[in-house]
Design an enzyme around this catalytic site. Structure first.
Site, PDB file in Angstrom:
ATOM      1  N   GLY A 112       0.815  -1.197   0.000  1.00 49.01           N
ATOM      2  CA  GLY A 112       0.000   0.000   0.000  1.00 49.01           C
ATOM      3  C   GLY A 112       0.854   1.253   0.000  1.00 49.01           C
ATOM      4  O   GLY A 112       2.078   1.206   0.104  1.00 49.01           O
ATOM      5  N   PHE A 164       0.952   4.913   1.994  1.00 55.32           N
ATOM      6  CA  PHE A 164       0.391   5.529   3.195  1.00 55.32           C
ATOM      7  C   PHE A 164      -0.339   6.836   2.925  1.00 55.32           C
ATOM      8  O   PHE A 164      -1.018   7.354   3.796  1.00 55.32           O
ATOM      9  CB  PHE A 164       1.409   5.680   4.334  1.00 55.32           C
ATOM     10  CG  PHE A 164       2.769   6.224   3.981  1.00 55.32           C
ATOM     11  CD1 PHE A 164       2.942   7.442   3.365  1.00 55.32           C
ATOM     12  CD2 PHE A 164       3.892   5.489   4.306  1.00 55.32           C
ATOM     13  CE1 PHE A 164       4.194   7.934   3.079  1.00 55.32           C
ATOM     14  CE2 PHE A 164       5.167   5.977   4.037  1.00 55.32           C
ATOM     15  CZ  PHE A 164       5.311   7.206   3.411  1.00 55.32           C
ATOM     16  N   HIS A 189      11.207  12.394   7.971  1.00 51.51           N
ATOM     17  CA  HIS A 189      12.210  13.375   7.531  1.00 51.51           C
ATOM     18  C   HIS A 189      12.270  13.492   6.013  1.00 51.51           C
ATOM     19  O   HIS A 189      12.831  14.448   5.495  1.00 51.51           O
ATOM     20  CB  HIS A 189      13.578  13.090   8.158  1.00 51.51           C
ATOM     21  CG  HIS A 189      14.394  12.051   7.462  1.00 51.51           C
ATOM     22  ND1 HIS A 189      15.761  12.143   7.374  1.00 51.51           N
ATOM     23  CD2 HIS A 189      14.058  10.903   6.841  1.00 51.51           C
ATOM     24  CE1 HIS A 189      16.231  11.094   6.726  1.00 51.51           C
ATOM     25  NE2 HIS A 189      15.230  10.327   6.407  1.00 51.51           N
TER      26      HIS A 189
END
Length: 191
Positions: free
Chosen positions: A81, A83, A101
């Site tokens: 997947g 996110f 980051h």
């Protein structure tokens, strides 16, 4: 080929940081932990090896999961997947190592809110990141910050910046644990 090289580079970096993470944090309080954007799964595999009662879910893009799933385990599930678009697994703990980051504050907010949508109370979110110190003295993380700003949309953050991001996404920063080499676990709870 570039994707494979990137995954291999991240694996090498993870090997160097895993020992400090395992020494600094007790994972045995959880039943199931999801490593979000966990690459080849080396950190999650190390956590599972050190915590016999724990089940794991590695969540990453399809090409990454294809490479990672070559090493099967009865305690490790794989979920493909994105996110930004897909539903994340439901677990009582979530782990993200040096994911935020790479992304701007707006994109990081989207990622954290995706975790929050799937995370049932009293789930924990464990963010492993470098952190810019609050005091203004030379630190190599500031150099990395310049690279992130120049090459990607991301940046390194201070504790205060992480706390703000987490709060806006529905988490409370509970503890900051120093694991060495300016790497920290930011343990957060669902609110």
């Amino acid at each position: 080929m570039v994707k494979v090289r990137f995954n291999d580079a991240m694996t090498g970096k993870t090997h160097g940081q895993a020992a400090g993470i395992l020494a600094a944090y007790k994972f045995s309080d959880f039943n199931t932990i999801a490593d979000i954007g966990g690459g080849n799964g080396h950190l999650l595999r190390a956590v599972l090896a050190a915590t016999p009662n724990l089940q794991g879910v590695l969540f990453d893009l399809p090409h990454v999961i294809e490479q990672a799933s070559a090493v099967a385990s009865d305690r490790l599930k794989f979920q493909t997947g994105n996110f930004f678009e897909d539903t994340l697994p439901v677990c009582d703990a979530y782990l993200m190592m040096q994911i935020l980051h790479d992304w701007s504050d707006q994109e990081s907010d989207q990622i954290l809110k995706a975790v929050r949508r799937s995370a049932p109370p009293p789930a924990k979110l464990l963010i492993v990141e470098w952190m810019i110190p609050e005091e203004s003295k030379p630190n190599w993380t500031l150099f990395v910050d310049l690279i992130m700003l120049g090459e990607l949309t991301g940046k390194e953050r201070t504790r205060v910046e992480f706390e703000k991001l987490l709060s806006e996404a529905g988490f409370r920063l509970d503890h900051v644990i120093d694991v060495g080499f300016n790497t920290f676990i930011l343990e957060s709870s669902v609110v």
